[in-house]
Write an enzyme that holds these catalytic residues in place. Structure first.
Site, PDB file in Angstrom:
ATOM      1  N   GLY A 191       5.412  -0.505  -3.592  1.00 45.12           N
ATOM      2  CA  GLY A 191       4.585  -1.609  -3.640  1.00 45.12           C
ATOM      3  C   GLY A 191       3.384  -1.658  -4.564  1.00 45.12           C
ATOM      4  O   GLY A 191       2.922  -2.615  -4.945  1.00 45.12           O
ATOM      5  N   THR A 226      17.928  -1.300  -1.475  1.00 43.98           N
ATOM      6  CA  THR A 226      18.047   0.128  -2.056  1.00 43.98           C
ATOM      7  C   THR A 226      19.741   0.162  -2.312  1.00 43.98           C
ATOM      8  O   THR A 226      20.484  -0.483  -1.811  1.00 43.98           O
ATOM      9  CB  THR A 226      17.743   1.110  -0.995  1.00 43.98           C
ATOM     10  OG1 THR A 226      18.572   2.402  -1.454  1.00 43.98           O
ATOM     11  CG2 THR A 226      18.468   0.678   0.278  1.00 43.98           C
ATOM     12  N   ASP A 227      20.033   0.841  -3.148  1.00 47.28           N
ATOM     13  CA  ASP A 227      21.631   1.285  -3.536  1.00 47.28           C
ATOM     14  C   ASP A 227      22.216   2.055  -2.568  1.00 47.28           C
ATOM     15  O   ASP A 227      23.388   2.101  -2.345  1.00 47.28           O
ATOM     16  CB  ASP A 227      21.724   2.011  -4.892  1.00 47.28           C
ATOM     17  CG  ASP A 227      21.162   3.368  -4.853  1.00 47.28           C
ATOM     18  OD1 ASP A 227      20.542   3.758  -3.978  1.00 47.28           O
ATOM     19  OD2 ASP A 227      21.350   4.295  -5.798  1.00 47.28           O
ATOM     20  N   GLU A 228      21.204   2.536  -1.363  1.00 48.95           N
ATOM     21  CA  GLU A 228      22.175   3.280  -0.469  1.00 48.95           C
ATOM     22  C   GLU A 228      22.968   2.373   0.489  1.00 48.95           C
ATOM     23  O   GLU A 228      23.543   2.970   1.254  1.00 48.95           O
ATOM     24  CB  GLU A 228      20.970   4.141   0.450  1.00 48.95           C
ATOM     25  CG  GLU A 228      20.306   4.970  -0.481  1.00 48.95           C
ATOM     26  CD  GLU A 228      19.433   5.978   0.367  1.00 48.95           C
ATOM     27  OE1 GLU A 228      19.496   6.317   1.390  1.00 48.95           O
ATOM     28  OE2 GLU A 228      18.302   6.461  -0.278  1.00 48.95           O
ATOM     29  N   TYR A 235      18.575   4.501   8.069  1.00 46.25           N
ATOM     30  CA  TYR A 235      17.938   3.719   7.117  1.00 46.25           C
ATOM     31  C   TYR A 235      18.801   2.738   6.163  1.00 46.25           C
ATOM     32  O   TYR A 235      18.338   1.526   6.370  1.00 46.25           O
ATOM     33  CB  TYR A 235      17.229   4.762   6.145  1.00 46.25           C
ATOM     34  CG  TYR A 235      16.565   3.988   5.112  1.00 46.25           C
ATOM     35  CD1 TYR A 235      15.467   3.281   4.877  1.00 46.25           C
ATOM     36  CD2 TYR A 235      16.970   4.430   3.682  1.00 46.25           C
ATOM     37  CE1 TYR A 235      15.300   2.594   3.541  1.00 46.25           C
ATOM     38  CE2 TYR A 235      16.877   3.706   2.379  1.00 46.25           C
ATOM     39  CZ  TYR A 235      15.758   2.905   2.607  1.00 46.25           C
ATOM     40  OH  TYR A 235      15.228   2.458   1.195  1.00 46.25           O
ATOM     41  N   ALA A 271       0.828  -1.215  -0.143  1.00 43.13           N
ATOM     42  CA  ALA A 271      -0.025  -0.011  -0.039  1.00 43.13           C
ATOM     43  C   ALA A 271       0.788   1.081   0.148  1.00 43.13           C
ATOM     44  O   ALA A 271       0.358   2.385   0.103  1.00 43.13           O
ATOM     45  CB  ALA A 271      -1.032   0.005   1.133  1.00 43.13           C
ATOM     46  N   LYS A 282      18.611  -1.188   5.879  1.00 41.41           N
ATOM     47  CA  LYS A 282      18.416  -2.159   4.964  1.00 41.41           C
ATOM     48  C   LYS A 282      19.569  -2.966   4.537  1.00 41.41           C
ATOM     49  O   LYS A 282      19.430  -4.131   4.209  1.00 41.41           O
ATOM     50  CB  LYS A 282      18.099  -1.155   3.858  1.00 41.41           C
ATOM     51  CG  LYS A 282      16.858  -0.419   3.702  1.00 41.41           C
ATOM     52  CD  LYS A 282      15.742  -1.268   3.471  1.00 41.41           C
ATOM     53  CE  LYS A 282      15.286  -1.898   2.351  1.00 41.41           C
ATOM     54  NZ  LYS A 282      14.145  -2.715   2.261  1.00 41.41           N
ATOM     55  N   PHE A 340       4.321   3.369  -1.970  1.00 43.28           N
ATOM     56  CA  PHE A 340       4.796   3.991  -3.330  1.00 43.28           C
ATOM     57  C   PHE A 340       5.065   2.703  -4.146  1.00 43.28           C
ATOM     58  O   PHE A 340       4.357   2.555  -5.188  1.00 43.28           O
ATOM     59  CB  PHE A 340       5.758   4.979  -2.988  1.00 43.28           C
ATOM     60  CG  PHE A 340       6.349   5.356  -4.373  1.00 43.28           C
ATOM     61  CD1 PHE A 340       5.614   6.081  -5.081  1.00 43.28           C
ATOM     62  CD2 PHE A 340       7.755   5.486  -4.030  1.00 43.28           C
ATOM     63  CE1 PHE A 340       6.104   6.317  -6.606  1.00 43.28           C
ATOM     64  CE2 PHE A 340       8.518   6.100  -5.580  1.00 43.28           C
ATOM     65  CZ  PHE A 340       7.655   6.389  -6.394  1.00 43.28           C
TER      66      PHE A 340
HETATM   67  P1  NAD Z   1       6.915   3.285   1.480  1.00 41.74           P
HETATM   68  O1  NAD Z   1       7.324   4.061   2.731  1.00 41.74           O
HETATM   69  O2  NAD Z   1       6.079   4.247   0.438  1.00 41.74           O
HETATM   70  O3  NAD Z   1       6.105   2.103   1.509  1.00 41.74           O
HETATM   71  C1  NAD Z   1       6.514   1.436   2.541  1.00 41.74           C
HETATM   72  C2  NAD Z   1       5.022   0.458   2.877  1.00 41.74           C
HETATM   73  O4  NAD Z   1       5.542  -0.458   3.995  1.00 41.74           O
HETATM   74  C3  NAD Z   1       4.162   1.345   3.525  1.00 41.74           C
HETATM   75  O5  NAD Z   1       2.856   1.052   2.897  1.00 41.74           O
HETATM   76  C4  NAD Z   1       4.082   1.038   5.057  1.00 41.74           C
HETATM   77  O6  NAD Z   1       2.650   0.895   5.449  1.00 41.74           O
HETATM   78  C5  NAD Z   1       4.629  -0.595   4.960  1.00 41.74           C
HETATM   79  N1  NAD Z   1       5.038  -0.774   6.186  1.00 41.74           N
HETATM   80  C6  NAD Z   1       5.919  -0.196   7.158  1.00 41.74           C
HETATM   81  N2  NAD Z   1       6.391  -0.854   8.159  1.00 41.74           N
HETATM   82  C7  NAD Z   1       5.452  -2.027   8.006  1.00 41.74           C
HETATM   83  C8  NAD Z   1       5.279  -3.162   9.017  1.00 41.74           C
HETATM   84  N3  NAD Z   1       5.668  -3.046  10.152  1.00 41.74           N
HETATM   85  N4  NAD Z   1       4.385  -4.065   8.407  1.00 41.74           N
HETATM   86  C9  NAD Z   1       3.776  -4.180   7.361  1.00 41.74           C
HETATM   87  N5  NAD Z   1       3.913  -3.075   6.490  1.00 41.74           N
HETATM   88  C10 NAD Z   1       4.756  -2.067   6.728  1.00 41.74           C
HETATM   89  O7  NAD Z   1       8.410   3.145   0.787  1.00 41.74           O
HETATM   90  P2  NAD Z   1       8.729   2.669  -0.902  1.00 41.74           P
HETATM   91  O8  NAD Z   1       9.588   3.954  -1.352  1.00 41.74           O
HETATM   92  O9  NAD Z   1       7.430   2.216  -1.653  1.00 41.74           O
HETATM   93  O10 NAD Z   1       9.866   1.582  -0.656  1.00 41.74           O
HETATM   94  C11 NAD Z   1       9.331   0.300  -0.749  1.00 41.74           C
HETATM   95  C12 NAD Z   1      10.584  -0.673  -0.698  1.00 41.74           C
HETATM   96  O11 NAD Z   1      11.473  -0.481  -1.796  1.00 41.74           O
HETATM   97  C13 NAD Z   1      11.469  -0.393   0.654  1.00 41.74           C
HETATM   98  O12 NAD Z   1      12.010  -1.593   0.912  1.00 41.74           O
HETATM   99  C14 NAD Z   1      12.634   0.524   0.213  1.00 41.74           C
HETATM  100  O13 NAD Z   1      13.587   0.243   1.025  1.00 41.74           O
HETATM  101  C15 NAD Z   1      13.014  -0.023  -1.320  1.00 41.74           C
HETATM  102  N6  NAD Z   1      13.404   0.980  -2.023  1.00 41.74           N
HETATM  103  C16 NAD Z   1      13.051   2.200  -2.088  1.00 41.74           C
HETATM  104  C17 NAD Z   1      13.458   3.101  -3.054  1.00 41.74           C
HETATM  105  C18 NAD Z   1      12.808   4.711  -3.307  1.00 41.74           C
HETATM  106  O14 NAD Z   1      13.462   5.448  -3.849  1.00 41.74           O
HETATM  107  N7  NAD Z   1      11.800   4.843  -2.619  1.00 41.74           N
HETATM  108  C19 NAD Z   1      14.512   2.575  -3.533  1.00 41.74           C
HETATM  109  C20 NAD Z   1      14.968   1.679  -3.752  1.00 41.74           C
HETATM  110  C21 NAD Z   1      14.656   0.750  -2.879  1.00 41.74           C
END
Ligand code: NAD
Length: 357
Positions: A16, A137-139, A162, A12, A166, A14
């Site tokens: 996902g 993530t690349d971070e 963060y 739910a 990760k 971004f």
């Molecule tokens: P986001 O913060 O938009 O979404 C994270 C989701 O996880 C939310 O819907 C939140 O409710 C849910 N969540 C958080 N804690 C939870 C828990 N304990 N149990 C169940 N659900 C839980 O994040 P995003 O940007 O969509 O990132 C998603 C994934 O991709 C992450 O693992 C992030 O590390 C990785 N990522 C993100 C980016 C980026 O640029 N945003 C880049 C590379 C990787």
């Protein structure tokens, strides 16, 4: 065999929700989203996927291992795409605890739930085909100098609470492959942007502040460089990696679109001025503010392995993706206005005050 069934944790949020949309609309999959519905989640993100009748939301915390074990056993997925995480670096600086719990303990809990299910499967096609994709993530690789790219073999060197949480979760995922044989694949992606991006992150924050004539905060001197990828390109990559990626391997995902933060902000200003001109150019709203503590200077991904081995290629470059994104925010005020009013209105986060317990 029918279409595949996929559990998407964090679906739910971004990225996902983009994955859920891609799986039901383009891959004809059945999707079970598991999400705790934190501030970053939004049911509206799933409306399009749920409307197909092939996507369901289960509201649960991934840290609850017994609930996750039962859920995976009941749903009997072909794949688990694990995205649930606390994801905002600035929030991790102000309050690291949730990051350790969800990103580390939550990943452990999902790996154990998957292992319990997978171990119990009879030998055969379903067991052979099962996959756990850990999305990262690349971070985790830390910061680059002026030159060079992150490769899958780059040593981990995370800087923020963060990225270190990760990194820890990536190590757990790899360990569950090596120690228990769990069919794990790991992906490490660069910065995403696109529709449904929560407006605390740079691109949506700047679009909305610029639309409202507010200050556009740029950390430090704006020279930090990120490699931007349109979220739908990431979603396609994840589906491909989960299905065709080699077990125990890492795949880097990135769009070869490096920009300084200042360039990103200026491009948004110019794009908005072109579509909805204001009295004065929006670049005049830019304000340089105190830098983020531990701010990595440059990230840049080499995605050659994903491109050559699995045939993935980004469909958007930064200019086309940003144009789509700006237009999406202009067209979807009903999505972002309630978030700006009641969830996050743009205040500065992450200036390193100690966390109250
Ligand atoms: P986001 O913060 O938009 O979404 C994270 C989701 O996880 C939310 O819907 C939140 O409710 C849910 N969540 C958080 N804690 C939870 C828990 N304990 N149990 C169940 N659900 C839980 O994040 P995003 O940007 O969509 O990132 C998603 C994934 O991709 C992450 O693992 C992030 O590390 C990785 N990522 C993100 C980016 C980026 O640029 N945003 C880049 C590379 C990787």
């Amino acid at each position: 065999m029918g279409s595949k069934k996929v559990i998407v944790t964090g679906g739910a949020g971004f990225i996902g929700s983009a994955v859920a949309r891609h799986l039901v609309l383009d891959d004809d999959a059945e999707v079970v989203v598991v999400d705790k519905m934190t501030y970053a989640a939004n049911r509206a993100n799933l409306a399009q996927a749920e409307a197909t009748g092939r996507c369901r939301l289960v509201v649960e915390d991934i840290c609850d291992q017994s609930v996750m074990t039962e859920l995976v056993a009941t749903e009997q997925p072909d794949q688990i795409l694990h995205l649930a995480a606390e994801s905002h670096v600035d929030r991790s600086i102000s309050g690291p605890r949730d990051f350790i719990e969800t990103n580390v303990i939550g990943t452990y809990s999902m790996l154990e739930a998957a292992r319990s299910y997978w171990t119990g499967l009879p030998e055969g096609d379903a067991k052979d085909a099962f996959r756990f994709l850990h999305v990262s993530t690349d971070e985790v690789y830390g910061s680059l100098g002026k030159d060079g790219l992150f490769h899958e073999t780059t040593p981990y060197d995370p800087s923020s609470p963060y990225s270190s949480s990760k990194a820890a979760s990536d190590h757990l995922a790899k360990a569950w492959f090596r120690t228990y044989g769990l069919p794990v694949v790991v992906s490490n992606c660069s910065n995403n942007y696109g529709p449904y991006h929560f407006p605390e992150k740079l691109i949506p924050l700047v679009i909305l502040n610029a639309l409202e004539g507010k200050t556009l905060p740029v950390y430090g001197d704006g020279s930090n460089i990120r490699d931007w990828l349109y979220v739908e390109d990431h979603a396609r990559a994840l589906s491909l990696i989960a299905t065709k990626g080699r077990l125990g391997e890492t795949y880097n995902v990135g769009g070869r679109n490096e920009r300084t933060n200042l360039q990103v902000v200026e491009t948004i200003c110019d794009e908005l001025d072109r579509i909805v001109p204001a009295a004065t150019p929006r670049r005049e709203l830019i304000k340089f503010v105190t830098d983020r503590p531990g701010h990595d200077h440059r990230y840049a991904i080499d995605a050659t392995k994903l491109e050559t081995e699995l045939g993935w290629k980004a469909q958007e470059n930064f200019d086309t993706g940003l144009r789509k994104t700006v237009q999406w925010y202009l067209d979807n005020e009903a999505w972002w206005m309630p978030l700006r009013k009641s969830v996050y209105s743009g205040e500065r986060l992450g200036l390193a005050e100690p966390q109250k317990t």
